[in-house]
Design a protein around this motif. Structure first.
Motif, short mmCIF file in Angstrom:
data_model
loop_
_atom_site.label_atom_id
_atom_site.label_comp_id
_atom_site.label_asym_id
_atom_site.label_seq_id
_atom_site.Cartn_x
_atom_site.Cartn_y
_atom_site.Cartn_z
N SER A 182 26.64 47.83 -120.09
CA SER A 182 28.19 49.35 -119.67
C SER A 182 29.43 48.07 -119.57
CB SER A 182 28.08 50.23 -118.93
OG SER A 182 27.54 49.78 -117.85
N ARG A 183 28.55 46.86 -118.50
CA ARG A 183 29.82 46.13 -117.61
C ARG A 183 30.31 44.51 -118.32
NH1 ARG A 183 26.31 47.55 -112.00
NH2 ARG A 183 27.06 49.42 -111.75
N ASP A 184 28.54 44.14 -118.38
CA ASP A 184 28.87 42.52 -119.32
C ASP A 184 28.96 42.51 -120.73
OD1 ASP A 184 27.69 42.34 -116.71
OD2 ASP A 184 24.99 41.43 -117.45
N ILE A 185 28.16 43.44 -120.79
CA ILE A 185 28.30 43.25 -123.05
C ILE A 185 29.37 44.20 -122.93
CG2 ILE A 185 27.20 43.27 -125.13
CD1 ILE A 185 24.80 43.65 -123.66
N ALA B 274 34.70 46.33 -125.78
CA ALA B 274 34.75 47.64 -126.57
C ALA B 274 35.20 49.09 -126.03
CB ALA B 274 33.05 48.19 -126.05
N ASP B 275 35.13 49.57 -127.24
CA ASP B 275 36.04 50.82 -126.99
C ASP B 275 34.90 52.29 -127.10
OD1 ASP B 275 36.32 50.62 -129.37
OD2 ASP B 275 38.20 50.54 -129.98
N LEU B 276 34.11 52.18 -127.52
CA LEU B 276 33.28 52.92 -127.90
C LEU B 276 31.48 52.60 -127.70
CD1 LEU B 276 32.39 55.77 -128.52
CD2 LEU B 276 32.10 55.37 -130.45
N ILE B 277 31.16 53.05 -126.68
CA ILE B 277 29.81 52.50 -126.47
C ILE B 277 28.99 53.93 -127.40
CG2 ILE B 277 27.58 52.16 -125.24
CD1 ILE B 277 29.16 51.08 -123.17
N VAL B 278 27.42 54.07 -127.72
CA VAL B 278 26.83 54.39 -128.23
C VAL B 278 25.58 54.56 -128.14
CG1 VAL B 278 26.08 55.92 -130.62
CG2 VAL B 278 28.45 54.68 -130.80
N CYS B 279 24.48 55.45 -127.73
CA CYS B 279 23.76 56.09 -127.27
C CYS B 279 22.25 56.92 -127.16
CB CYS B 279 23.42 55.24 -125.45
SG CYS B 279 23.93 56.04 -124.27
N GLY B 280 21.21 56.29 -127.27
CA GLY B 280 20.15 57.70 -126.98
C GLY B 280 20.66 58.60 -126.73
N ALA B 281 20.26 59.38 -125.86
CA ALA B 281 19.43 60.83 -124.66
C ALA B 281 19.03 59.75 -123.83
CB ALA B 281 19.57 61.65 -125.19
N GLU C 6 22.57 57.35 -118.80
CA GLU C 6 22.77 57.89 -118.32
C GLU C 6 23.85 57.45 -117.00
OE1 GLU C 6 22.33 60.23 -113.21
OE2 GLU C 6 20.54 60.07 -114.64
N SER C 7 23.18 56.00 -117.01
CA SER C 7 24.36 55.21 -116.11
C SER C 7 25.48 54.05 -117.21
CB SER C 7 23.06 53.76 -115.55
OG SER C 7 24.11 53.19 -115.06
N ILE C 8 25.38 55.04 -118.21
CA ILE C 8 26.40 53.99 -119.29
C ILE C 8 27.29 55.01 -118.57
CG2 ILE C 8 27.48 53.97 -121.89
CD1 ILE C 8 24.00 52.39 -122.38
N THR D 116 29.11 54.09 -115.52
CA THR D 116 29.86 53.07 -115.20
C THR D 116 30.34 52.65 -116.30
OG1 THR D 116 27.79 51.48 -116.23
CG2 THR D 116 28.04 52.61 -113.64
N SER D 117 30.39 52.85 -117.51
CA SER D 117 31.70 52.59 -118.39
C SER D 117 32.88 52.54 -118.32
CB SER D 117 30.79 53.05 -119.45
OG SER D 117 31.60 52.51 -120.66
N ALA D 118 33.48 51.45 -118.39
CA ALA D 118 35.37 51.60 -118.80
C ALA D 118 35.86 52.51 -120.12
CB ALA D 118 35.93 50.46 -118.56
N CYS D 119 34.69 52.50 -120.88
CA CYS D 119 35.44 53.25 -122.62
C CYS D 119 34.75 54.52 -122.57
CB CYS D 119 35.02 52.33 -123.57
SG CYS D 119 33.50 51.91 -123.60
N ASP D 120 34.95 55.22 -123.56
CA ASP D 120 34.00 56.22 -124.28
C ASP D 120 33.10 55.74 -124.10
OD1 ASP D 120 36.46 57.65 -124.56
OD2 ASP D 120 37.39 57.63 -126.60
N VAL D 121 32.08 56.68 -124.15
CA VAL D 121 30.75 57.10 -124.54
C VAL D 121 30.22 57.94 -125.33
CG1 VAL D 121 28.62 56.99 -122.96
CG2 VAL D 121 30.45 55.68 -122.28
#
Length: 152
Positions: free
Chosen positions: A97-100, A106-113, A129-131, A134-139
């Motif tokens: 959520s921060r570095d990459i 990124a404007d969207l991060i997709v991850c598994g539950a 949960e952390s993503i 802390t993410s600045a974009c949509d998740v």
């Protein structure tokens, strides 16, 4: 308002939940003609057996590259035109959520539950949960069919 994603990250770890996240992200990338960035983070706290030495690190990195290569092939076979893969080392909670995300804009991060075992979740917490926090974009947090059935 139309939302158009350009840079999508999908966080994968080889789990069933990550497979579902990959499938969802492929569809989103195709609909948006977006760059799909398939990423995994080697967490030395979880992946180390006893000592995180160079030989183990190289083997772990090689396994991740192979996994990402398979995922890249799936995305390209499904019609995604722009696919990038990235292996990083560190805390997945911070790296994704921060570095990459910052590095690739990124404007969207997709991850598994979930992706880790119950014990690992207890010890290191939920990466998804952390993503979200802390993410600045949509998740987008993706659940498997089994998880959806349990919650209905």
């Amino acid at each position: 308002m139309t939302i158009h994603y350009k840079q999508i990250i999908v966080a994968v770890d080889g789990s069933k939940e990550a497979e579902w996240a990959l499938e969802k992200s492929i569809g989103i990338a195709k609909r948006n003609d977006a760059q799909l960035n398939i990423v995994t983070v080697i967490d030395p706290r979880v992946d180390a057996i006893e000592v995180y030495d160079r030989q183990y690190a190289d083997l772990s990195h090689k396994r991740c590259e192979e996994l990402l290569g398979k995922y890249r092939q799936r995305a390209e076979a499904a019609g995604v035109q722009k696919v990038n893969t990235l292996v990083s080392v560190g805390s997945p909670k911070k790296a994704i959520s921060r570095d990459i995300a910052k590095k690739i804009h990124a404007d969207l991060i997709v991850c598994g539950a979930t992706g880790h075992s119950n014990m690992e979740r207890f010890l290191i917490g939920s990466v998804s949960e952390s993503i979200v926090r802390t993410s600045a974009c949509d998740v987008l947090v993706v659940r498997t069919e089994e998880a959806a059935e349990v919650n209905t």
